[in-house]
Motif scaffolding. Structure first.
Motif, PDB file in Angstrom:
ATOM      1  N   TYR A  34      38.232  36.594  37.220  1.00  0.00           N
ATOM      2  CA  TYR A  34      38.958  36.024  37.341  1.00  0.00           C
ATOM      3  C   TYR A  34      38.738  35.566  38.674  1.00  0.00           C
ATOM      4  CZ  TYR A  34      43.356  35.417  40.280  1.00  0.00           C
ATOM      5  OH  TYR A  34      44.113  35.596  40.807  1.00  0.00           O
ATOM      6  N   VAL A  35      38.096  36.251  39.780  1.00  0.00           N
ATOM      7  CA  VAL A  35      37.798  35.770  41.004  1.00  0.00           C
ATOM      8  C   VAL A  35      36.135  35.063  41.220  1.00  0.00           C
ATOM      9  CG1 VAL A  35      36.228  36.726  42.441  1.00  0.00           C
ATOM     10  CG2 VAL A  35      37.587  38.060  41.952  1.00  0.00           C
ATOM     11  N   THR A  84      38.913  31.242  37.951  1.00  0.00           N
ATOM     12  CA  THR A  84      40.350  31.038  38.132  1.00  0.00           C
ATOM     13  C   THR A  84      40.137  30.987  40.027  1.00  0.00           C
ATOM     14  OG1 THR A  84      41.283  32.283  36.602  1.00  0.00           O
ATOM     15  CG2 THR A  84      42.374  31.973  38.129  1.00  0.00           C
ATOM     16  N   GLY A  85      39.323  32.110  40.646  1.00  0.00           N
ATOM     17  CA  GLY A  85      39.527  31.018  41.792  1.00  0.00           C
ATOM     18  C   GLY A  85      38.310  29.623  42.089  1.00  0.00           C
ATOM     19  N   ALA A  86      37.696  29.387  41.610  1.00  0.00           N
ATOM     20  CA  ALA A  86      37.169  28.120  41.982  1.00  0.00           C
ATOM     21  C   ALA A  86      38.157  27.604  41.387  1.00  0.00           C
ATOM     22  CB  ALA A  86      35.658  28.392  40.879  1.00  0.00           C
ATOM     23  N   LEU A 104      40.575  38.544  28.717  1.00  0.00           N
ATOM     24  CA  LEU A 104      40.147  39.341  29.866  1.00  0.00           C
ATOM     25  C   LEU A 104      40.918  38.958  30.890  1.00  0.00           C
ATOM     26  CD1 LEU A 104      36.781  40.027  29.152  1.00  0.00           C
ATOM     27  CD2 LEU A 104      38.961  41.490  28.755  1.00  0.00           C
ATOM     28  N   ILE A 105      40.538  37.488  31.691  1.00  0.00           N
ATOM     29  CA  ILE A 105      41.867  36.759  32.702  1.00  0.00           C
ATOM     30  C   ILE A 105      42.843  37.119  32.694  1.00  0.00           C
ATOM     31  CG2 ILE A 105      41.622  33.899  33.838  1.00  0.00           C
ATOM     32  CD1 ILE A 105      38.702  33.678  33.151  1.00  0.00           C
ATOM     33  N   ILE A 106      43.495  37.050  31.135  1.00  0.00           N
ATOM     34  CA  ILE A 106      45.007  37.113  31.126  1.00  0.00           C
ATOM     35  C   ILE A 106      45.029  38.010  31.474  1.00  0.00           C
ATOM     36  CG2 ILE A 106      46.890  37.388  29.687  1.00  0.00           C
ATOM     37  CD1 ILE A 106      45.678  35.003  27.750  1.00  0.00           C
ATOM     38  N   LEU A 107      44.588  38.713  31.312  1.00  0.00           N
ATOM     39  CA  LEU A 107      45.154  39.815  32.165  1.00  0.00           C
ATOM     40  C   LEU A 107      45.082  40.391  33.893  1.00  0.00           C
ATOM     41  CD1 LEU A 107      43.583  42.871  29.439  1.00  0.00           C
ATOM     42  CD2 LEU A 107      45.294  42.586  29.529  1.00  0.00           C
ATOM     43  N   ALA A 108      44.343  40.435  34.099  1.00  0.00           N
ATOM     44  CA  ALA A 108      44.311  39.614  35.778  1.00  0.00           C
ATOM     45  C   ALA A 108      45.317  38.972  36.121  1.00  0.00           C
ATOM     46  CB  ALA A 108      42.465  38.994  35.957  1.00  0.00           C
ATOM     47  N   ALA A 160      39.432  42.879  44.766  1.00  0.00           N
ATOM     48  CA  ALA A 160      38.735  41.839  44.373  1.00  0.00           C
ATOM     49  C   ALA A 160      39.768  40.431  45.006  1.00  0.00           C
ATOM     50  CB  ALA A 160      39.036  42.403  42.641  1.00  0.00           C
ATOM     51  N   GLN A 161      40.852  40.655  45.057  1.00  0.00           N
ATOM     52  CA  GLN A 161      42.029  40.014  46.117  1.00  0.00           C
ATOM     53  C   GLN A 161      40.873  38.590  46.882  1.00  0.00           C
ATOM     54  OE1 GLN A 161      44.156  39.106  42.693  1.00  0.00           O
ATOM     55  NE2 GLN A 161      43.367  41.320  41.892  1.00  0.00           N
TER      56      GLN A 161
END
Length: 607
Positions: A215-216, A219-221, A437-441, A525-526
């Motif tokens: 996610y970092v 999704t961040g990018a 996995l990203i959906i959990l994040a 991590a956020q």
């Protein structure tokens, strides 16, 4: 007249409508998954099993992430924000029934997602990898042998995952005893405590932490690149202009070829090496220009059906709206970034228990824009639920954009590229697991950072006024100034009777309380997420887009190569027949010769 049945019916109708809306959303999600898979996968190398698994997986993942707005809507429906009290139909038994139903749906969807990611998708991956066209034509590869090989590798993968799970579960727990002897009864109690809930929370906590790492990066990018891609979607050069430029260069190229051929037409000796090198270079350039001309013609709609030409024109007409939409999404991304930063700093400074409980925040101490919007939008039902669904879909789309931009990598090595119309089946399956996995994040980020108060309690409020009737709920209908929003740090017994937390927030808090290391990693991590977004945002904002003709030529060449791959099995078969000296029986009389045919039925000549 007894109005109790009418009140109960009203409550049943409201909760039923929420579930019906969720069912409609899942049906729409299925069509989104179908369009997404067929848009991104390559048309030249498709597998029915891979396509089916990818569609089912994406539908299940989106259904899982869209359950959060339903969770918020259901717990909010039990309370009256204007009174600060539970509704008449919301008895403890009815509320327990709603929460139990939500838990069943949550556990069912997450179990199905785990089955897909740990069993079905790996099996589909190995099933595709085990396919060999040569062995299939020779009769040495059958359905049963291919199934056995895929099953063998899948079982090995499952065993590896189980070993890693057990190591991660038992080792930290055993380390808490600081070297003291731990017998088997200790581990048995560890697994059986809370009906195995601690083991379940560890499993989801581990997967969520892995998802946070993805996610970092992605999704961040993607949160920065998705709006920018809308703004910069207009091509640097139009299709007619590209076609005109390419046609002019092609005419110049062929004129130079004609001059060289005319210069050497009357010569008895062979062409000079200089002219030969120049002619070869011009021939290679001609092939590139022909491919570029074909792409320009396809982009302008030439040689396509009427529907495709209309669609091309429609895209050009609505391109300004896409630009406006990109600017609005860019503003939304900046607001989300600011809201995350405010909440993260608030948690780091004012958390009641810091790293021991995953930086749980008692209540918001600083104005937070996103949470404020959701609380205010809740006054106009169902605007807040639509906004929450849009937020989740925006984060999900940003993840896809990030994966497409960064690619599937191991460290700095790019393994697979995700691109519209060019994604390999293996890459499609791996990207699906990454999205799971990203959906959990995403669930963690929405509940803990984007809208912490709203995602935990929705629109619920409670009344601080004392009730005149012992045992009855206080009613602030005439005392609006005594209505307070629900917050997890409030110790007022009246708040505990009225405020019901969402199932997702309860489960996430249980994970970080049982396993504080996950809470600490996920929280800090956020800040990495915020840094990645800022770097990509600034870079993409000030980088000038350039017309990449090399990329256009490579795509055209890839199309031709992939078109040739369709006859790969026939060519291998012909080679095998030459070796064995036996011809394969064919149906019909259309034979295939050696070499390739040019377009329009003409053969390609070699100078």
């Amino acid at each position: 007249m007894d109005i109790t049945p009418m009140v109960a019916s009203a409550g049943l109708l409201q909760t039923s409508l929420i579930w019906v809306a969720y069912a409609v959303a899942v049906a729409l999600v299925f069509f989104v998954a179908v369009i997404t898979v067929f848009t991104w996968q390559t048309p030249y190398d498709r597998s029915k099993l891979v396509t089916t698994v990818a569609i089912i997986s994406l539908t299940s993942l989106l259904a899982t992430v869209f359950l959060l707005p339903v969770d918020i809507a259901l717990v909010s429906s039990t309370a009256s924000p204007s009174r600060g009290a539970k509704k008449d139909w919301a008895t403890p038994e009815r509320i327990d029934g709603i929460l139990k139903t939500l838990k069943i749906v949550y556990y069912s969807l997450y179990s199905f997602d785990a089955l897909l990611c740990l069993v079905v998708i790996p099996f589909a991956y190995f099933w595709y990898e085990e396919h060999d066209e040569v062995l299939e034509e020779e009769g040495r590869e059958t359905w049963s042998t291919r199934f056995a090989q895929a099953l063998k590798y899948t079982l090995a993968f499952i065993i590896l995952v189980i070993i890693l799970f057990l190591v991660g579960f038992f080792v930290p727990a055993a380390a808490q005893d600081h070297g003291r002897h731990v017998d088997l009864d200790y581990f048995r109690r560890l697994l059986t405590n809370n009906n195995g809930e601690k083991a379940l929370s560890f499993g989801l906590g581990l997967l969520m932490t892995l998802g946070i790492l993805l996610y970092v990066l992605y999704t961040g990018a993607g949160l920065a690149l998705l709006p920018v891609s809308f703004i910069k979607s207009a091509p640097a050069i139009s299709a007619p202009q590209l076609s005109a430029i390419t046609t002019s260069e092609l005419e110049r190229n062929r004129e130079l070829q004609r001059q060289i051929e005319m210069r050497n037409a009357g010569r008895i000796v062979a062409m000079s090496q200089k002219d030969r090198r120049e002619l070869d270079l011009l021939l290679r350039e001609e092939r590139t220009l022909v491919r570029r001309q074909r792409l320009a013609a396809e982009a302008s709609g030439e040689g396509q059906s009427t529907i495709m030409r209309i669609w091309t024109r429609t895209q050009a007409v609505f391109r300004p709206l896409k630009l406006v939409g990109g600017i609005l999404l860019l503003l939304l991304s900046v607001i989300l970034w600011i809201s995350m930063l405010i909440t993260a700093i608030d948690k780091a400074a004012n958390s009641v228990c810091k790293s021991h409980c995953g930086y749980i925040l008692g209540h918001i101490n600083v104005f937070q824009p996103v949470n404020w919007v959701f609380v205010k939008a809740a006054k106009a039902f169902p605007i807040d639920y639509i906004l929450m669904a849009f937020l989740i879909l925006f984060l999900f789309s940003s993840s896809i954009t990030g994966i497409a931009s960064v690619g599937i990598r191991f460290l700095w090595v790019k393994i697979f590229q995700i691109k519209k119309g060019r994604t390999a089946p293996q890459a499609l399956l791996i990207a699906t697991v990454m999205q799971a996995l990203i959906i959990l994040a995403i669930n963690y980020a929405v509940v803990n950072l984007f809208a912490p108060q709203y995602a935990m309690y929705g629109t619920q409020t409670f009344c601080q006024a004392l009730s005149l009737d012992p045992g009855a709920q206080p009613d602030c209908r005439n005392h609006r100034d005594m209505i307070r929003p629900c917050s997890e740090s409030l110790t007022d017994p009246l708040a505990k009777d009225v405020c019901t937390p969402t199932v997702m927030s309860t489960f996430l808090n249980r994970i970080v309380l049982n396993w504080p290391v996950f809470g600490a990693i996920d929280f800090w991590a956020q800040f990495a997420f915020l840094t990645v977004f800022l770097l990509v945002f600034v870079t993409s904002l000030f980088r000038t887009p350039r017309l990449n003709l090399t990329e256009i030529d490579e795509e055209a060449q890839a199309d031709e190569e992939e078109g040739l791959l369709a006859s790969t099995s026939r060519r291998f078969g012909a080679t095998w027949q030459d070796i064995t000296g036996r011809a394969k029986r064919t149906v019909g009389g259309n034979g295939q010769g050696y070499g390739t045919s040019g377009t329009n039925g003409t053969t390609t000549s070699h100078r």
